[in-house]
Design a protein around this motif. Structure first.
Motif, mmCIF file in Angstrom:
data_model
loop_
_atom_site.group_PDB
_atom_site.id
_atom_site.type_symbol
_atom_site.label_atom_id
_atom_site.label_comp_id
_atom_site.label_asym_id
_atom_site.label_seq_id
_atom_site.Cartn_x
_atom_site.Cartn_y
_atom_site.Cartn_z
ATOM 1 N N GLN A 36 0.849 -1.193 0.000
ATOM 2 C CA GLN A 36 0.000 0.000 0.000
ATOM 3 C C GLN A 36 0.878 1.235 0.000
ATOM 4 O OE1 GLN A 36 -3.150 0.043 2.862
ATOM 5 N NE2 GLN A 36 -3.525 2.246 2.671
ATOM 6 N N ALA A 37 0.565 2.196 -0.854
ATOM 7 C CA ALA A 37 1.385 3.406 -1.004
ATOM 8 C C ALA A 37 1.051 4.443 0.063
ATOM 9 C CB ALA A 37 1.175 3.998 -2.387
ATOM 10 N N TYR A 38 2.099 5.049 0.605
ATOM 11 C CA TYR A 38 1.974 6.144 1.555
ATOM 12 C C TYR A 38 2.903 7.272 1.112
ATOM 13 C CZ TYR A 38 -0.144 2.602 4.606
ATOM 14 O OH TYR A 38 -0.936 1.620 5.124
ATOM 15 N N VAL A 39 2.612 8.499 1.555
ATOM 16 C CA VAL A 39 3.464 9.645 1.254
ATOM 17 C C VAL A 39 3.624 10.471 2.523
ATOM 18 C CG1 VAL A 39 3.820 11.691 -0.168
ATOM 19 C CG2 VAL A 39 2.638 9.714 -1.128
ATOM 20 N N THR A 40 4.865 10.746 2.899
ATOM 21 C CA THR A 40 5.145 11.492 4.125
ATOM 22 C C THR A 40 4.482 12.861 4.096
ATOM 23 O OG1 THR A 40 7.275 10.375 4.249
ATOM 24 C CG2 THR A 40 6.981 12.317 5.633
ATOM 25 N N PHE A 41 3.836 13.211 5.197
ATOM 26 C CA PHE A 41 3.164 14.497 5.414
ATOM 27 C C PHE A 41 1.856 14.639 4.627
ATOM 28 C CE2 PHE A 41 7.214 17.101 6.689
ATOM 29 C CZ PHE A 41 7.282 16.388 7.860
ATOM 30 N N GLU A 42 1.494 13.640 3.841
ATOM 31 C CA GLU A 42 0.230 13.718 3.119
ATOM 32 C C GLU A 42 -0.864 13.029 3.938
ATOM 33 O OE1 GLU A 42 -0.073 15.544 0.482
ATOM 34 O OE2 GLU A 42 2.074 15.957 0.304
ATOM 35 N N GLU A 43 -2.088 13.097 3.441
ATOM 36 C CA GLU A 43 -3.219 12.556 4.197
ATOM 37 C C GLU A 43 -3.087 11.056 4.451
ATOM 38 O OE1 GLU A 43 -6.949 13.529 2.462
ATOM 39 O OE2 GLU A 43 -6.737 15.692 2.808
ATOM 40 N N ASN A 44 -2.422 10.355 3.538
ATOM 41 C CA ASN A 44 -2.303 8.905 3.697
ATOM 42 C C ASN A 44 -1.015 8.492 4.406
ATOM 43 O OD1 ASN A 44 -0.511 9.538 1.630
ATOM 44 N ND2 ASN A 44 -0.895 7.658 0.497
ATOM 45 N N ASP A 45 -0.318 9.429 5.034
ATOM 46 C CA ASP A 45 0.885 9.096 5.790
ATOM 47 C C ASP A 45 0.513 8.228 6.998
ATOM 48 O OD1 ASP A 45 3.515 9.050 6.603
ATOM 49 O OD2 ASP A 45 3.550 11.115 7.344
ATOM 50 N N MET A 46 1.341 7.235 7.283
ATOM 51 C CA MET A 46 1.093 6.377 8.439
ATOM 52 C C MET A 46 1.693 7.013 9.688
ATOM 53 S SD MET A 46 2.234 2.376 9.060
ATOM 54 C CE MET A 46 1.147 1.747 7.785
ATOM 55 N N PRO A 47 0.959 7.095 10.796
ATOM 56 C CA PRO A 47 1.542 7.618 12.035
ATOM 57 C C PRO A 47 2.823 6.876 12.380
ATOM 58 C CG PRO A 47 -0.819 7.343 12.275
ATOM 59 C CD PRO A 47 -0.457 6.718 10.959
ATOM 60 N N VAL A 48 3.826 7.607 12.841
ATOM 61 C CA VAL A 48 5.161 7.025 12.974
ATOM 62 C C VAL A 48 5.193 5.863 13.968
ATOM 63 C CG1 VAL A 48 5.957 8.674 14.722
ATOM 64 C CG2 VAL A 48 7.614 7.590 13.172
ATOM 65 N N LYS A 49 4.454 5.961 15.056
ATOM 66 C CA LYS A 49 4.455 4.862 16.024
ATOM 67 C C LYS A 49 3.799 3.617 15.446
ATOM 68 C CE LYS A 49 4.961 7.393 20.346
ATOM 69 N NZ LYS A 49 6.318 6.835 20.524
ATOM 70 N N GLN A 50 2.773 3.812 14.637
ATOM 71 C CA GLN A 50 2.150 2.676 13.957
ATOM 72 C C GLN A 50 3.134 2.058 12.965
ATOM 73 O OE1 GLN A 50 -1.479 3.619 11.869
ATOM 74 N NE2 GLN A 50 -1.545 1.639 10.819
ATOM 75 N N PHE A 51 3.887 2.911 12.282
ATOM 76 C CA PHE A 51 4.880 2.436 11.312
ATOM 77 C C PHE A 51 5.897 1.515 11.988
ATOM 78 C CE2 PHE A 51 9.131 3.023 9.500
ATOM 79 C CZ PHE A 51 8.919 2.565 8.206
ATOM 80 N N ASN A 265 13.683 14.338 17.317
ATOM 81 C CA ASN A 265 12.506 13.926 16.569
ATOM 82 C C ASN A 265 12.648 12.467 16.151
ATOM 83 O OD1 ASN A 265 9.929 14.577 15.493
ATOM 84 N ND2 ASN A 265 10.784 14.691 13.427
ATOM 85 N N GLU A 266 11.521 11.849 15.839
ATOM 86 C CA GLU A 266 11.545 10.459 15.396
ATOM 87 C C GLU A 266 12.009 10.356 13.945
ATOM 88 O OE1 GLU A 266 8.121 8.154 17.860
ATOM 89 O OE2 GLU A 266 7.465 9.898 16.721
ATOM 90 N N ILE A 267 12.668 9.279 13.629
ATOM 91 C CA ILE A 267 13.094 9.002 12.257
ATOM 92 C C ILE A 267 11.866 8.604 11.448
ATOM 93 C CG2 ILE A 267 14.501 7.492 10.804
ATOM 94 C CD1 ILE A 267 16.371 7.175 13.263
ATOM 95 N N GLY A 268 11.689 9.257 10.308
ATOM 96 C CA GLY A 268 10.528 9.001 9.477
ATOM 97 C C GLY A 268 10.614 7.695 8.711
ATOM 98 N N ALA A 269 9.576 7.421 7.943
ATOM 99 C CA ALA A 269 9.448 6.125 7.275
ATOM 100 C C ALA A 269 10.537 5.871 6.247
ATOM 101 C CB ALA A 269 8.075 6.025 6.629
ATOM 102 N N SER A 270 10.952 6.898 5.507
ATOM 103 C CA SER A 270 11.926 6.680 4.434
ATOM 104 C C SER A 270 13.255 6.175 4.976
ATOM 105 C CB SER A 270 12.135 7.969 3.643
ATOM 106 O OG SER A 270 10.996 8.280 2.887
#
Length: 289
Positions: A36-51, A265-270
């Motif tokens: 499933q596609a996600y994009v950082t800071f967009e509406e479909n971004d996954m919350p970092v803790k969930q990631f 800050n937390e490390i993002g998904a990428s």
């Protein structure tokens, strides 16, 4: 305020609020979880803790670099306004995003001859790129021109030091940094790698210690060797959903160097897709990487 647009990408792991508060535009990085596609800071971004919870459960996310067409799409609205652009890009040693942005910039300037686009290879990652962006914002606000900014950032980038450690060697194995045998044996023995980003922007293993606490201590021990005469009024720390360990490193930095301003800050998904949960990274200015 200078007339050019300052832009970065979300691989710098700075909070969205930082971009908004400092008038910095951003390129959002895509990633995939369970196809499933996600994009950082967009509406479909996954919350970092969930990631990170998904990663701990065994799912391995996949990242994707920005292609020239996508980069062009981010640049063009400002060109239409007649604005020059300075884009601070994720390290060319870790991704093709920088080269994609160069191609997009060339096409943009052909289509809009009065507009200049300068793409700076940060040679940095995560909040190392964020720290370079922090100094870019300060320089812009002090009135540096577009050309002065490029010269300043290219002179500063190799003094942005990256010291980090990971908690799970198997994520490094997935990225080709260690062999499967090393990952298995190292995990059995409690071996923790200490890594940095070198002058070519590549991820390099520079040592190993036994035990988590020793690996966190090593980040600050290495900082003491590297910092030299450089003054650090602020230090950045990023982490893969392990705030307590990041706070431990912050405490060592405050005690040893007297630096009170520490941005965390937390490390993002990428980046987190490759480094995994439990990563702790320390960023500062020093004589050498």
């Amino acid at each position: 305020m200078s007339e050019f647009v300052l832009m970065c990408d979300t691989n710098c792991d700075m909070p969205k609020e930082y971009f908004l508060q400092n008038q910095v535009e951003y390129i959002s990085m895509p990633y995939f979880v369970d196809n499933q596609a996600y994009v950082t800071f967009e509406e479909n971004d996954m919350p970092v803790k969930q990631f990170y919870a998904v990663m701990r459960a065994g799912t391995m996310p996949v990242t994707s670099q920005v292609n020239p067409e996508t980069a062009f799409g981010y640049f063009e609205p400002y060109a239409k306004q007649g604005k020059d652009i300075l884009y601070l890009a994720f390290s060319s040693g870790l991704s093709g995003t920088y080269n994609a942005a160069l191609l997009a910039a060339q096409r943009l300037m052909e289509n809009y001859p009065s507009v200049r686009v300068r793409v700076v290879d940060s040679l940095c990652a995560s909040m190392g790129e964020g720290l370079l962006l922090h100094y870019a914002v300060k320089a812009r606000d002090e009135g540096k021109t577009l050309d002065e900014m490029v010269e300043y950032l290219e002179g500063l980038r190799l003094h942005v030091c990256h010291n980090f450690t990971v908690n799970d060697l198997f994520h490094l194995h997935r990225g080709g940094r260690v062999s499967k045998t090393s990952a298995i044996v190292g995990s059995m023995l409690g071996i923790k790698p200490v890594l940095h980003v070198d002058n070519e922007g590549h991820l390099i293993n520079i040592g190993k210690v036994r035990g988590r606490k020793a690996s966190l201590d090593a980040l600050v021990n290495n900082m003491e060797k590297q910092v030299g005469k450089w003054e650090n009024k602020v230090v950045f720390i990023s982490h893969g959903d392990c705030e307590q360990d990041a706070q431990y490193v912050a405490g060592l930095v405050k005690k040893r160097f007297g630096i009170a301003d520490i941005v965390m800050n937390e490390i993002g998904a990428s980046i987190g897709s490759h480094s995994g949960p439990g990563t702790v990274a320390l960023f500062f200015l020093g004589e050498y990487r």
